[in-house]
Structures are given as C-alpha cells and as structure tokens.
Scaffold this motif. Structure first.
Motif, PDB file in Angstrom:
ATOM      1  N   PRO A 196      -0.092  -0.399   2.211  1.00  0.00           N
ATOM      2  CA  PRO A 196      -1.258   0.063   1.453  1.00  0.00           C
ATOM      3  C   PRO A 196      -2.003   1.236   2.079  1.00  0.00           C
ATOM      4  O   PRO A 196      -2.521   2.089   1.364  1.00  0.00           O
ATOM      5  CB  PRO A 196      -2.154  -1.175   1.382  1.00  0.00           C
ATOM      6  CG  PRO A 196      -1.223  -2.320   1.500  1.00  0.00           C
ATOM      7  CD  PRO A 196      -0.135  -1.847   2.418  1.00  0.00           C
ATOM      8  N   ARG A 197      -2.050   1.356   3.392  1.00  0.00           N
ATOM      9  CA  ARG A 197      -2.826   2.434   4.012  1.00  0.00           C
ATOM     10  C   ARG A 197      -2.223   3.817   3.745  1.00  0.00           C
ATOM     11  O   ARG A 197      -2.907   4.821   3.861  1.00  0.00           O
ATOM     12  CB  ARG A 197      -3.006   2.198   5.503  1.00  0.00           C
ATOM     13  CG  ARG A 197      -1.755   2.328   6.307  1.00  0.00           C
ATOM     14  CD  ARG A 197      -2.044   2.126   7.809  1.00  0.00           C
ATOM     15  NE  ARG A 197      -0.818   2.188   8.550  1.00  0.00           N
ATOM     16  CZ  ARG A 197      -0.217   3.318   8.906  1.00  0.00           C
ATOM     17  NH1 ARG A 197      -0.751   4.468   8.611  1.00  0.00           N
ATOM     18  NH2 ARG A 197       0.919   3.298   9.572  1.00  0.00           N
ATOM     19  N   ASN A 218     -11.167   1.052  -4.614  1.00  0.00           N
ATOM     20  CA  ASN A 218     -11.064   1.252  -3.172  1.00  0.00           C
ATOM     21  C   ASN A 218     -10.151   0.266  -2.459  1.00  0.00           C
ATOM     22  O   ASN A 218     -10.056   0.283  -1.239  1.00  0.00           O
ATOM     23  CB  ASN A 218     -12.460   1.229  -2.537  1.00  0.00           C
ATOM     24  CG  ASN A 218     -13.215   2.501  -2.821  1.00  0.00           C
ATOM     25  OD1 ASN A 218     -12.661   3.595  -2.731  1.00  0.00           O
ATOM     26  ND2 ASN A 218     -14.475   2.371  -3.191  1.00  0.00           N
ATOM     27  N   GLU A 219      -9.497  -0.580  -3.215  1.00  0.00           N
ATOM     28  CA  GLU A 219      -8.556  -1.537  -2.638  1.00  0.00           C
ATOM     29  C   GLU A 219      -7.200  -1.399  -3.327  1.00  0.00           C
ATOM     30  O   GLU A 219      -7.135  -1.105  -4.521  1.00  0.00           O
ATOM     31  CB  GLU A 219      -9.070  -2.975  -2.816  1.00  0.00           C
ATOM     32  CG  GLU A 219     -10.377  -3.268  -2.094  1.00  0.00           C
ATOM     33  CD  GLU A 219     -10.282  -3.127  -0.587  1.00  0.00           C
ATOM     34  OE1 GLU A 219      -9.217  -3.448  -0.016  1.00  0.00           O
ATOM     35  OE2 GLU A 219     -11.274  -2.696   0.029  1.00  0.00           O
ATOM     36  N   TYR A 265      -1.112  -1.456 -10.384  1.00  0.00           N
ATOM     37  CA  TYR A 265      -1.019  -0.002 -10.524  1.00  0.00           C
ATOM     38  C   TYR A 265       0.015   0.643  -9.601  1.00  0.00           C
ATOM     39  O   TYR A 265       0.440   1.767  -9.858  1.00  0.00           O
ATOM     40  CB  TYR A 265      -2.366   0.655 -10.231  1.00  0.00           C
ATOM     41  CG  TYR A 265      -3.419   0.385 -11.263  1.00  0.00           C
ATOM     42  CD1 TYR A 265      -3.544   1.207 -12.377  1.00  0.00           C
ATOM     43  CD2 TYR A 265      -4.285  -0.689 -11.137  1.00  0.00           C
ATOM     44  CE1 TYR A 265      -4.514   0.970 -13.336  1.00  0.00           C
ATOM     45  CE2 TYR A 265      -5.265  -0.941 -12.090  1.00  0.00           C
ATOM     46  CZ  TYR A 265      -5.367  -0.113 -13.177  1.00  0.00           C
ATOM     47  OH  TYR A 265      -6.331  -0.355 -14.126  1.00  0.00           O
ATOM     48  N   ALA A 266       0.365  -0.013  -8.503  1.00  0.00           N
ATOM     49  CA  ALA A 266       1.224   0.625  -7.503  1.00  0.00           C
ATOM     50  C   ALA A 266       2.284  -0.330  -6.971  1.00  0.00           C
ATOM     51  O   ALA A 266       1.969  -1.449  -6.567  1.00  0.00           O
ATOM     52  CB  ALA A 266       0.374   1.145  -6.353  1.00  0.00           C
ATOM     53  N   ASN A 267       3.508   0.128  -6.966  1.00  0.00           N
ATOM     54  CA  ASN A 267       4.610  -0.614  -6.358  1.00  0.00           C
ATOM     55  C   ASN A 267       4.671  -0.211  -4.889  1.00  0.00           C
ATOM     56  O   ASN A 267       5.059   0.900  -4.554  1.00  0.00           O
ATOM     57  CB  ASN A 267       5.921  -0.264  -7.066  1.00  0.00           C
ATOM     58  CG  ASN A 267       7.116  -0.958  -6.442  1.00  0.00           C
ATOM     59  OD1 ASN A 267       6.989  -2.009  -5.836  1.00  0.00           O
ATOM     60  ND2 ASN A 267       8.279  -0.355  -6.597  1.00  0.00           N
ATOM     61  N   LEU A 273     -13.088   7.696  -4.828  1.00  0.00           N
ATOM     62  CA  LEU A 273     -12.376   6.444  -4.589  1.00  0.00           C
ATOM     63  C   LEU A 273     -11.131   6.701  -3.745  1.00  0.00           C
ATOM     64  O   LEU A 273     -10.548   7.782  -3.814  1.00  0.00           O
ATOM     65  CB  LEU A 273     -11.956   5.797  -5.908  1.00  0.00           C
ATOM     66  CG  LEU A 273     -13.076   5.480  -6.904  1.00  0.00           C
ATOM     67  CD1 LEU A 273     -12.485   4.980  -8.216  1.00  0.00           C
ATOM     68  CD2 LEU A 273     -14.021   4.447  -6.319  1.00  0.00           C
ATOM     69  N   LYS A 274     -10.693   5.706  -2.980  1.00  0.00           N
ATOM     70  CA  LYS A 274      -9.465   5.846  -2.206  1.00  0.00           C
ATOM     71  C   LYS A 274      -8.239   5.892  -3.111  1.00  0.00           C
ATOM     72  O   LYS A 274      -7.271   6.589  -2.837  1.00  0.00           O
ATOM     73  CB  LYS A 274      -9.314   4.675  -1.239  1.00  0.00           C
ATOM     74  CG  LYS A 274     -10.283   4.687  -0.086  1.00  0.00           C
ATOM     75  CD  LYS A 274     -10.014   3.514   0.825  1.00  0.00           C
ATOM     76  CE  LYS A 274     -11.010   3.476   1.963  1.00  0.00           C
ATOM     77  NZ  LYS A 274     -10.773   2.324   2.841  1.00  0.00           N
TER      78      LYS A 274
END
Length: 141
Positions: A95-96, A20-21, A26-28, A14-15
């Motif tokens: 995000p990338r 995968n998105e 989960y992430a700031n 998974l990314k």
C-alpha cells in the motif's frame, strides 16, 4: 504531471483518489496477480486501474531530485536521463507504494512482469447529423 492528474481523478489533498487509506475496491495490490481491466471501481474521472494492478511506464525521464526545482504547474520532467518514470504501483506492491504522487525510475530496456503502459487517444467529438467531414471523401484520412 499528466499521469498524476489523471490518476487522482479530481481528488485534491488525498493520498489516493478515493481517500487517505488503501481500498481494495479501487486498487489491486499486494495480491497474487493481474486482474482484468475494469474489475475494480473507477476513479472520479471514470478511469480504471490507475492505481495498482500494473506499474505504468510514463514518457518522463526520472530524476529523484527533479521536483525540488521543477515548475509548480504541469512539470514536464527532465529533458534527458537514464531511467523512465513508472507510476501507480502493481498487484505485487504494498500500500505505501501506490500513492498518487509516488513514482520510481526504471531503465527503459528493463521488462517487468508487473508493468505495462496505457494508450491514450483523443476521441473526436460526435458529428452532427448530416455533417460532412474530410474522411467522407478520403478513405485514408
């Protein structure tokens, strides 16, 4: 390799540790500042804030081409270099840049408002009731 293993939280292929998105549960990321530790959901290993919030300094030296000739299992990074590895992305990144495998190199004397480091310690196993250890006899142990 150790940071990426911990960040993935057991996820394979998974990314991100959760899929995968990008997922703001989960992430700031792409926000207005740092959140308090454990404000969002942990990964599969129960670790918080491995992705987003702050870029994390790693002990590895950075070499953009290193993984093209590194060992497949547990690569340790180059022995020397001019830049240190940072991973995880931050509240200020898009995000990338927060993929588990993403890394960047920064000179070790640079201070950034969106970076930090994580302390990791090995916790000794709990003692069995009535067990005696060296620390019982030596207060400096």
């Amino acid at each position: 390799a150790e940071w990426e293993y911990a960040a993935r939280g057991g996820a394979v292929g998974l990314k991100f540790p959760w899929g995968n998105e990008p997922d703001l549960d989960y992430a700031n990321l792409d926000s207005f500042g740092i959140l308090s530790v454990a404000s969002l959901k942990p990964n599969g290993y129960g670790l918080y804030d491995m992705i987003g919030n702050l870029w994390e300094w790693c002990s590895d030296w950075y070499d953009k081409e290193y993984y093209q000739q590194s060992p497949i299992n547990n690569p340790k990074g180059p022995i020397t270099g001019k830049k240190k590895v940072m991973r995880g992305g931050s509240w200020f990144t898009s995000p990338r840049t927060i993929r588990s495998a993403n890394r960047r190199g920064i000179e070790p004397d640079v201070a950034l408002e969106d970076s930090g480091f994580r302390l990791v310690v090995n916790r000794p196993p709990p003692r069995q009731k009535g067990a005696i250890s060296k620390s019982d006899f030596n207060p400096d142990f």
